[in-house]
Design a protein around this motif. Structure first.
Motif, mmCIF file in Angstrom:
data_model
loop_
_atom_site.group_PDB
_atom_site.id
_atom_site.type_symbol
_atom_site.label_atom_id
_atom_site.label_comp_id
_atom_site.label_asym_id
_atom_site.label_seq_id
_atom_site.Cartn_x
_atom_site.Cartn_y
_atom_site.Cartn_z
ATOM 1 N N LEU A 183 -7.558 11.165 10.289
ATOM 2 C CA LEU A 183 -7.575 10.877 11.706
ATOM 3 C C LEU A 183 -6.525 9.800 11.999
ATOM 4 N N THR A 184 -5.666 10.054 12.983
ATOM 5 C CA THR A 184 -4.684 9.037 13.359
ATOM 6 C C THR A 184 -5.423 7.851 13.974
ATOM 7 N N ARG A 185 -4.727 6.710 14.061
ATOM 8 C CA ARG A 185 -5.382 5.481 14.506
ATOM 9 C C ARG A 185 -4.418 4.638 15.330
ATOM 10 N N GLY A 186 -4.957 3.565 15.887
ATOM 11 C CA GLY A 186 -4.142 2.565 16.563
ATOM 12 C C GLY A 186 -3.659 1.541 15.545
ATOM 13 N N PRO A 187 -2.820 0.612 15.967
ATOM 14 C CA PRO A 187 -2.212 -0.326 15.012
ATOM 15 C C PRO A 187 -3.088 -1.521 14.634
ATOM 16 N N GLU A 188 -4.250 -1.672 15.227
ATOM 17 C CA GLU A 188 -5.100 -2.818 14.946
ATOM 18 C C GLU A 188 -5.381 -2.923 13.451
ATOM 19 N N ASN A 189 -5.110 -4.074 12.885
ATOM 20 C CA ASN A 189 -5.364 -4.373 11.468
ATOM 21 C C ASN A 189 -4.594 -3.474 10.499
ATOM 22 N N ALA A 190 -3.624 -2.739 10.974
ATOM 23 C CA ALA A 190 -2.854 -1.850 10.095
ATOM 24 C C ALA A 190 -1.791 -2.650 9.344
ATOM 25 N N LEU A 191 -1.498 -2.210 8.136
ATOM 26 C CA LEU A 191 -0.462 -2.833 7.318
ATOM 27 C C LEU A 191 0.714 -1.884 7.182
ATOM 28 N N ILE A 192 1.875 -2.455 7.129
ATOM 29 C CA ILE A 192 3.130 -1.719 6.988
ATOM 30 C C ILE A 192 3.436 -1.606 5.505
ATOM 31 N N GLU A 193 3.985 -0.481 5.077
ATOM 32 C CA GLU A 193 4.280 -0.266 3.659
ATOM 33 C C GLU A 193 5.768 -0.036 3.435
ATOM 34 N N ALA A 194 6.195 -0.303 2.212
ATOM 35 C CA ALA A 194 7.549 0.039 1.767
ATOM 36 C C ALA A 194 7.479 0.272 0.262
ATOM 37 N N HIS A 195 8.473 0.963 -0.248
ATOM 38 C CA HIS A 195 8.506 1.347 -1.663
ATOM 39 C C HIS A 195 9.848 0.951 -2.265
ATOM 40 N N ASP A 196 9.834 0.595 -3.535
ATOM 41 C CA ASP A 196 11.071 0.202 -4.227
ATOM 42 C C ASP A 196 11.686 1.340 -5.028
ATOM 43 N N ARG A 197 10.851 2.137 -5.678
ATOM 44 C CA ARG A 197 11.354 3.135 -6.624
ATOM 45 C C ARG A 197 11.407 4.552 -6.074
ATOM 46 N N HIS A 198 10.913 4.756 -4.860
ATOM 47 C CA HIS A 198 10.859 6.110 -4.307
ATOM 48 C C HIS A 198 11.325 6.156 -2.859
ATOM 49 N N VAL A 199 11.848 7.297 -2.492
ATOM 50 C CA VAL A 199 12.156 7.637 -1.107
ATOM 51 C C VAL A 199 11.047 8.575 -0.647
ATOM 52 N N ASP A 200 10.534 8.352 0.548
ATOM 53 C CA ASP A 200 9.504 9.221 1.121
ATOM 54 C C ASP A 200 10.144 10.245 2.046
ATOM 55 N N ILE A 201 9.640 11.464 1.975
ATOM 56 C CA ILE A 201 9.884 12.461 3.014
ATOM 57 C C ILE A 201 8.514 12.781 3.578
ATOM 58 N N GLN A 202 8.336 12.586 4.877
ATOM 59 C CA GLN A 202 7.049 12.832 5.513
ATOM 60 C C GLN A 202 7.208 13.920 6.560
ATOM 61 N N MET A 203 6.222 14.832 6.600
ATOM 62 C CA MET A 203 6.255 15.923 7.560
ATOM 63 C C MET A 203 4.826 16.323 7.930
ATOM 64 N N SER A 204 4.572 16.464 9.207
ATOM 65 C CA SER A 204 3.270 16.954 9.664
ATOM 66 C C SER A 204 3.220 18.472 9.502
ATOM 67 N N LEU A 205 2.065 18.966 9.110
ATOM 68 C CA LEU A 205 1.825 20.410 9.021
ATOM 69 C C LEU A 205 0.993 20.898 10.198
ATOM 70 N N VAL A 206 0.044 20.065 10.646
ATOM 71 C CA VAL A 206 -0.816 20.387 11.775
ATOM 72 C C VAL A 206 -0.948 19.129 12.632
ATOM 73 N N ASN A 207 -0.702 19.264 13.929
ATOM 74 C CA ASN A 207 -0.753 18.164 14.893
ATOM 75 C C ASN A 207 0.360 17.156 14.618
ATOM 76 N N CYS A 208 0.270 16.003 15.246
ATOM 77 C CA CYS A 208 1.349 15.021 15.089
ATOM 78 C C CYS A 208 0.779 13.662 14.739
ATOM 79 N N GLU A 209 1.650 12.834 14.214
ATOM 80 C CA GLU A 209 1.347 11.430 13.994
ATOM 81 C C GLU A 209 2.598 10.642 14.335
ATOM 82 N N ALA A 210 2.397 9.413 14.736
ATOM 83 C CA ALA A 210 3.525 8.519 14.954
ATOM 84 C C ALA A 210 3.722 7.692 13.681
#
Length: 173
Positions: free
Chosen positions: A69-96
């Protein structure tokens, strides 16, 4: 720009977040790891089964299909990675996906090499918000701190998405 305009990619683009339609991936990437990742993405249908992080090409390219379930930003943490590149894609519905320049953030949880993740405090609204829709991909490089799973509008909705991770040292054109 007309429809026939060519996308010109130079080496400097390897450190720039990329958002585009799935069929346009060959404009950016030629290396085998990218081909493997995007062929996997193209093979997935909306009814793809959820799975944990699964090798696609050994540890070089791995993928995970998930639903939440998508959510609002309250208490959310931001992530980053050192050793990998992410490719992200929605299959059903959308997310920001909220994007932040990694160098400007305050660390919340130090880098964990096991998870290849560092978590940052959210400083407020992001300078860039990507709406990840089916048939669009977002490539996030190590300096692209990101906050996925955000609501696209005012209401939470269930999104099914895929994340593919490519070893950063293989993420060349």
């Amino acid at each position: 720009m007309g429809a026939e305009s060519a996308v010109r990619i130079t080496r400097k683009h390897l450190d720039t977040m990329i958002v585009d339609r799935l069929e346009n991936w060959p404009k950016y990437f030629k290396a085998p790891a990218w081909r493997t990742a995007f062929e996997y993405l193209q093979s997935l249908k909306p009814d793809a089964a959820e799975c944990e992080m699964t090798p696609i090409s050994g540890d070089d390219v791995r993928g995970r299909v998930m639903k939440y379930l998508t959510r609002g930003p309250e208490n959310a943490l931001i992530e980053a990675h050192d050793r990998h590149v992410d490719i992200q894609m929605s299959l059903v519905n959308c997310e920001a996906i909220d994007w932040y320049p990694r160098a400007s953030l305050e660390v919340h949880t130090p880098y964990d090499p096991k998870d290849d993740a560092v978590m940052f405090k959210r400083p407020g609204p992001s300078p860039v918000r990507v709406i990840n829709l089916p048939c669009f991909f977002t490539v996030l490089f190590p300096q692209d701190a990101h906050l996925p799973g955000m609501m696209c509008g005012d209401l939470a909705e269930e999104v099914k998405k895929v994340v593919v991770k490519i070893r950063a040292d293989l993420a060349v054109l």
